[in-house]
Design an enzyme around this catalytic site. Structure first.
Site, PDB file in Angstrom:
ATOM      1  N   GLU A  51       1.011  -1.134  -0.106  1.00 39.94           N
ATOM      2  CA  GLU A  51      -0.113   0.005   0.130  1.00 39.94           C
ATOM      3  C   GLU A  51       0.919   1.371  -0.073  1.00 39.94           C
ATOM      4  OE1 GLU A  51      -2.394  -0.263   3.772  1.00 39.94           O
ATOM      5  OE2 GLU A  51      -0.523  -0.526   4.840  1.00 39.94           O
TER       6      GLU A  51
ATOM      7  N   ASP B 251     -12.192   4.323   6.700  1.00 37.33           N
ATOM      8  CA  ASP B 251     -11.087   3.993   7.895  1.00 37.33           C
ATOM      9  C   ASP B 251     -10.005   5.121   7.585  1.00 37.33           C
ATOM     10  OD1 ASP B 251      -9.649   3.122   5.690  1.00 37.33           O
ATOM     11  OD2 ASP B 251      -9.562   0.886   6.715  1.00 37.33           O
TER      12      ASP B 251
END
Length: 722
Positions: free
Chosen positions: A429, A628
């Site tokens: 990521e 989130d």
């Protein structure tokens, strides 16, 4: 004032100290002095190296910023060869390692060979954690009835009571699923009047037998009076539940009351992006729940009207195989635990007066809490293979992966575990990890059990890395840019070439709209078809629906067909998603700002004020989205980028922030403990934190939101830095 217990050079918050001494160590059967001395030695060995890795991130980013500033005049058509050469000389692009295959041992089949949905839940929330663990098995009838896969048209509305019209459509859909995946020789499951087992075959009276006899693996009841038919396809079980006395079974020709799918094969219990945990008290809540999951005795009381329901972990399931022997099916998802990354510190422990790195704290305490499972001293096992699965997020490049591996090796020594007991999931990521993914996997080749893609965090890092390159395209257009397909494709291609097929998971990202499962059902099959052995879903019902896709697509077969595919060009991955113009209309700019700012505020106010790290937050159109810190990162970095390049002005952003604060206040009006931001913008800690994420976004390390969020919540809780 925080009460601290001194253990050598460690000053431990009493809340954490008492948990370790009174709850964790007795279960783990680890001596107190040995543990605290090991903790201090771990910090002594790795704290400075952790600092050095973070300094290296900042050094690399500063040089990238400088390069983009110097070359801004050329950005309309900048020299990609020069850019790649610069990144190589900088060490951002690493020399690629030789070909290899991972050699991870003792991996549970749910991770190594079974493809299926994966849940991610905040481990601070016991109810969510238990629901996710128990989502290994899901009612297809319930999932279809409760969500929009079945349209509420032609009399099929959900309503308050049972609607037989809707029920009939649910059953029709489910029987069609059986026909597609478990076809019969002479007709449809719709026409079956009775299921029996004879001579190892499933007899479906009125429709013949199973075309593929190998799909029948067992049953419950007796061969002529079945209560359950146990089928298997692509490694996943499907249970036809039979009860002619049940209200639904009474209406079915064959007495079928439900169809149960093996759904969330694995679950990530999360201590990171979906959790707000800024101090000892909040960390212990998560630690205690993980310990309860490993012991198997975690219980949560859920109040529904006048009733109190106790949620606990489900037991294993049993059935009779075709030889008459009793077989066991795992009753729960195999659980991975996501630790925090290398960046943040936490005041729960101080070492020589400084807050410890939270990742180092997690790296020792979470395996300590798993010893009861690793030693097989519990009844409800998690890993039958004897491994602990830690997902490690937000690592930048192979040196940071190697650091994590060294830390876990030392932890194993402290806790007396065999080498490589702790397995590692690598979150792909961060841009520097995507660029060097092969090298990252190689550094953990004896521990790797998981790689994945995560669009939100990855895009946040994409924007921050190239903040000074120019204005990015609108957020909704980023997935259509060349880098994104390269990112998704390379992750699978590199994973397969590194030997993950049959040994580890290759994952894809979250479906963000938990109430819109019809769209998910139509589109999310693209993940298994891309060769991903798991993909994130937002709920147990979502897992049940998504499980259908893994019956429709054999991931292992799909992966085999992709093994020889060439790896997509690194040049594509390095193509920055800049807009070729900034002359959007004022209406377009305002709409983009409103969408981003409303999402930022809606998430931040719940995180800071209520300590909720992940929840369904209404967007500007009142569509519930799973939010989130990853979603926050992309939104805040996107606005920061447009500010940096003059697409929007500070006054425009302030205006939109204040207007959206009123919208968010209205959306949360019924939330207990909610503090309206618009009542006093200047003194709303949450509102100011949201603004800081934007106006100070370019200065945040890697564009992360944690430093500002943690500081805001600690301020709200009155932490004085003692």
């Amino acid at each position: 004032m925080t009460t601290r217990i001194q253990k050598g050079a460690l000053a431990v918050d009493k809340v954490l100290y008492d948990f370790i001494e009174q709850e964790a160590l007795p279960v783990a059967k680890i001596d107190s002095q040995h543990f605290w001395q090991g903790f201090e030695a771990l910090l002594d060995q790795f704290t400075q190296r952790n600092k050095d890795l973070l300094a290296k991130r900042e050094e690399i980013q500063a040089q990238i910023d400088a390069w983009h500033k110097e070359h801004q005049a050329d950005l309309d058509d900048y020299d990609k060869v020069a850019y790649k050469k610069f990144l190589t000389e900088l060490g951002y692009i690493e020399p690629e390692v030789a070909d290899f295959q991972i050699d991870t041992q003792c991996v549970d089949e749910e991770i190594a060979t079974i493809a299926g949905p994966q849940l991610v839940v905040p481990v601070r929330n016991a109810r969510y954690s238990l629901n996710a663990a128990n989502a290994r098995w899901g009612s297809l009838y319930d999932a279809l009835y409760g969500f929009d896969v079945i349209p509420e048209t032609d009399g099929a509305e959900k309503g308050k009571g049972y609607n037989p019209v809707r029920g009939a459509k649910v059953i029709e859909f489910a029987k069609h699923f059986l026909d597609e995946i478990f076809p019969l020789t002479e007709g449809s499951h719709q026409n079956v009047t009775q299921y029996t087992v004879s001579e190892g075959k499933l007899i479906a009276e009125g429709a013949g037998t199973l075309k593929n006899t190998a799909q029948l693996v067992g049953y419950n009841g007796t061969p002529n009076a079945l209560t359950q038919v146990v089928l298997k396809n692509n490694g996943l079980h499907v249970l036809i539940e039979i009860d002619r006395q049940h209200p639904i079974g009474q209406t079915d020709k064959a007495g079928v009351k439900d169809i149960t799918l093996e759904a969330a094969v694995t679950t990530i219990q999360d201590l990171e992006d979906s959790v707000a945990a800024v101090d000892a008290q909040e960390k212990v809540e998560g630690y205690r729940n993980w310990l309860g999951l490993m012991k198997g005795d975690l219980v949560e009381e859920v109040h529904k009207g006048d009733k109190v329901i106790q949620r606990r972990l489900n037991a294993d399931r049993q059935y009779i195989d075709l030889s008459g022997n009793t077989q066991t099916l795992h009753g729960r998802s195999v659980m991975l635990l996501r630790n925090v990354g290398h960046l943040m510190t936490n005041p729960a422990v101080k070492y020589h007066g400084e807050e410890v790195f939270e990742g180092l704290m997690d790296s020792l305490i979470t395996p300590l809490l798993s010893l009861v499972d690793l030693r097989k001293e519990n009844t409800l096992r998690n890993s039958r293979a004897g491994s602990m699965y830690i997902v490690k997020p937000k690592m930048h490049g192979s040196a940071e992966v190697a650091f994590a591996v060294e830390v876990f090796s030392e932890v194993e020594k402290i806790l007396g575990l065999p080498a490589n007991t702790i397995k590692v999931g690598i979150m792909d990521e961060e841009r520097r990890t995507s660029v060097n993914l092969k090298n990252c996997i190689e550094k953990a080749k004896e521990r790797t059990i998981f790689i994945n893609t995560g669009f939100m965090d990855r895009t946040g890092d994409e924007i921050h890395t190239s903040m000074y390159a120019g204005a990015f395209v609108k957020k909704g257009d980023i997935k259509q840019q060349i880098w994104f397909k390269a990112y998704e494709d390379r992750n699978v291609q590199i994973g397969l070439k590194s030997g993950l097929r049959g040994k580890a998971q290759i994952g894809k990202g979250m479906w963000p709209k938990p109430d819109e499962l019809a769209d998910m059902y139509r589109s999310k099959i693209e993940h298994p078809e891309a060769g991903a052995s798991c993909a994130w879903v937002p709920s147990p019902s979502g897992a049940t629906i998504h499980a259908i896709h893994y019956h429709q697509c054999s991931v292992l077969d799909r992966q085999e067909s992709l093994l020889n595919q060439a790896v997509t060009s690194l040049d594509d991955l390095l193509t920055i998603p800049l807009s070729d113009h900034v002359n959007w209309t004022q209406e377009e700019k305002t709409r983009e700002l409103e969408n981003n700012c409303q999402g930022i505020l809606g998430y931040v106010v719940r995180w800071v004020d209520l300590g909720i790290g992940c929840s369904k937050v209404p967007d500007i159109n009142n569509v519930g989205l799973m939010e989130d810190r990853a979603t926050l990162r992309i939104s805040s970095q996107h606005v920061a980028n447009w500010l940096k390049h003059g697409v929007v002005t500070e006054s425009q952003v302030w205006d939109v922030l204040k207007r959206m604060a009123k919208v968010v206040d209205e959306q949360n009006a019924g939330e207990a403990g909610y503090r309206p931001m618009s009542a006093d913008y200047d003194n709303s800690i949450a509102f100011q934190a949201a603004a800081d994420l934007i106006f100070k976004g370019d200065a945040q390390p890697s564009g992360y939101t944690e430093p500002i969020l943690h500081a805001a919540r600690l301020k709200l809780k009155g932490y004085q830095g003692d």
